[in-house]
Design an enzyme around this catalytic site. Sequence first.
Site: not given
Ligand code: IPM
Ligand code: MG
Length: 360
Positions: A146, A195, A227, A251, A255
């Site tokens: 990032y 990884k 993975d 990240d 999710d």
């Molecule tokens: C998160 C989001 C952000 C990230 C995006 C919006 C830049 O996906 O906070 O997880 O990737 O960190």
């Molecule tokens: Mg995210």
Amino acid sequence: MNKKITVIKGDGIGPEIVTQAQKVLDTVAKKYDHTFEYTDILMGGCSIDACGVPLTDEAVATAKAADAVLLGAIGGNTSTSPWYKLAPNLRPEAGLLKIRKELGLFANLRPAVLFDQLRNACPLNDEIIGEGFDMMIMRELTGGLYFGARETKVVDGLETAVDTLTYNEKEIERIAKRGFDIAMKRRKKVTSVDKANVLDSSRLWRKIVNKVAENYPEVELEHMLVDNCAMQLVKDPGQFDVILTENMFGDILSDEAAMVTGSIGMLASASLNDTKFGLYEPSHGSAPDIAGQDKANPIATILSAAMMLRYSFDMDAEADAVEAAVKKVLEEGYRTVDIMSDGMTCVGCEKMGDLICERI
Ligand code: IPM
Ligand code: MG
């Protein structure tokens, strides 16, 4: 206590979910005799529209002067919104990365808990869910891909893009310590995800994590390749306590972890520096497709506000009260549309906020 909170409503569903979280904070303030002073700043698309940049330096200064920041969500539809025709450093997400970096928020905590009441919303089968799961994803937030050097250029006549993934030992050490500290307050297990079979940055990560682990003899440490971790999260989520990982892996895995709890609309997060200061936001995005329709689930933002009470303000009883109110509302069968199932009562964003406030 008197606390200053900088509020970033942001884009899409941001304003509606933050409004509900503020309502919850106001209810807490009244009941426990605190004063929360709010100052709004702009970030993301709304800041681009008003100021030409996704986050101004003045807004950063306002955030720095507060005790904590409450954030909704930023960004729009990446295929259709004009914000995504701008240079990358002027797009909504650049504001989020800037505030994380400027405030030194290197530790991102994302608790993924399966509420008993939401077993029906969980996409995994009963055998896999077992007795449920309760994990904390500890994501490094100010390093890695990032924030590495990046460029797009023509090499040998071909358009070529480069992103670099850099970590130094200090950056790894401080997030690892945070991970182990949190594990000590939980079930004392850390799964460090990397990884290391391919990446140098992961091999350094593993080495430093092993070194930090020597100071935490009570904590069980295991290393897992990313993975495999993605697979284990849907195969046996109950095995995890603290997942410690770098920015990009965190990240993606957060999710996934959110989805196995039933909905990403439930996942809170805290981004901390090395003081009590923190930025609190739901882990989900701005969902522009449902913005302004009173359909959004405010629970992740409300649970993020609870994390603010706990981590930045040391108000444990108040945080417990908010979390208990959320559980109670779910127990009574109220659901927003994203977590709706048969026989439950579907309510909108605002009503969900009211129901939670009434139970604090
Ligand atoms: C998160 C989001 C952000 C990230 C995006 C919006 C830049 O996906 O906070 O997880 O990737 O960190
Ligand atoms: Mg995210």
